[in-house]
Design an enzyme around this catalytic site. Structure first.
Site, mmCIF file in Angstrom:
data_model
loop_
_atom_site.group_PDB
_atom_site.id
_atom_site.type_symbol
_atom_site.label_atom_id
_atom_site.label_comp_id
_atom_site.label_asym_id
_atom_site.label_seq_id
_atom_site.Cartn_x
_atom_site.Cartn_y
_atom_site.Cartn_z
ATOM 1 N N SER A 277 -13.509 -32.216 -10.018
ATOM 2 C CA SER A 277 -14.928 -31.861 -9.898
ATOM 3 C C SER A 277 -15.688 -33.189 -9.540
ATOM 4 C CB SER A 277 -15.505 -30.879 -10.974
ATOM 5 O OG SER A 277 -16.790 -30.887 -10.862
ATOM 6 N N TYR B 297 -16.147 -29.736 -20.113
ATOM 7 C CA TYR B 297 -15.667 -29.423 -18.655
ATOM 8 C C TYR B 297 -15.459 -30.676 -17.894
ATOM 9 C CZ TYR B 297 -15.697 -27.771 -13.640
ATOM 10 O OH TYR B 297 -15.439 -27.807 -12.564
#
Length: 267
Positions: free
Chosen positions: A145, A159
């Site tokens: 990501s 995350y």
């Protein structure tokens, strides 16, 4: 927002290839399953939810792959039913952490985020990549990501940290497996236009008493802007995955490709 794109697909591009896609029932994962299926691959996937209409893997394991037992069940099923894999795409990921910054992240939340976004890939690679190396061929793709370099501290610190670890792990794995014939790369998407993200847009629009376009623009502004003016479609992510998994990318190894419409503002 423009409609989802459609790309021409060679029906035999991945004919006979055994492909594992984790998180293949929703969003980009489901699009990746459809892309490989349309090109003739044999697909295995696993998730807690059942596959939606239009996603028909040859093998489906309904299990929580973020757990040790769930990953072990997935690997055992693939080895028993397929004899191994030729391509692994780790698309499983996400965050359920609340807002409130780092202080709101409990020990349990940290462990959940690490299990989901990092350790599932580690466990399945450990179970399946040795078979690839023994055969001297294979591809592993990790979906990271852009938050690994642009963390949103209000709610996604764990995350982002897990995805940063995934990118580093992917690079290390490439150095080990490359000389044994297995290519390893990672992809760092920005905002992807999925059913879940559209539901978020609708919630924000309703709570603010505005329209979806305004709410969507507000999200892009929070990300620092998306120069192309929209999030990526799952099909666009799937197309990048298919390219990196194909023989057309035979010399691409140990790299990370960003697909974010220009969100990351630095070189």
């Amino acid at each position: 927002m423009t409609a989802a794109p459609h790309f021409p697909i060679l029906a035999d591009e991945f004919a006979g290839k055994r492909v594992l896609v984790t998180g293949g029932t929703k969003g980009a994962g489901a699009a990746i399953v459809r892309r490989f299926s349309a090109a003739g691959a044999r697909i295995a996937t696993g998730a807690r939810s059942t596959p939606p209409e239009g996603v028909s893997p040859e093998i489906f394991v309904q299990a929580d792959l973020s757990t040790i037992d769930g990953s072990a069940e997935m690997a055992a099923t693939i080895l028993r039913e397929m004899g191994g894999v030729d391509i692994i795409v780790h698309c499983l990921g996400g965050s359920k952490s609340p807002g409130g910054g780092f202080a709101a992240l409990t020990e349990a939340l940290w462990q959940d985020e690490l299990n989901l976004n990092l350790l599932t890939a580690v466990r399945l690679d450990r179970a399946l990549a040795p078979g690839m190396a023994k055969r001297g061929t294979g591809v592993v793709i990790h979906i990271s990501s852009i938050q690994r370099s642009l963390p949103l501290h209000e709610s996604t610190t764990a995350y982002a940290a897990a995805k940063a670890a995934l990118s580093t792990y992917s690079k290390a794995l490439s150095k080990e497996l490359g000389p044994r014939g297995v290519r390893v790369n990672s992809i760092a998407p920005g905002w992807i236009n999925t059913t879940a993200s559209e539901a978020m847009v609708a919630r924000l629009a309703e709570s603010a008493g505005t329209d979806k376009q305004t709410a969507r623009q507000g999200i892009m502004d929070a990300l620092g802007g998306i120069p192309i003016g929209r999030p990526a479609w799952p099909e666009e992510v799937a197309e990048l995955v298919a390219f990196l998994a194909s023989d057309r990318a035979a010399s691409i190894h140990g790299a990370e490709y960003v697909i974010d419409g220009g969100t990351v503002p630095t070189v």
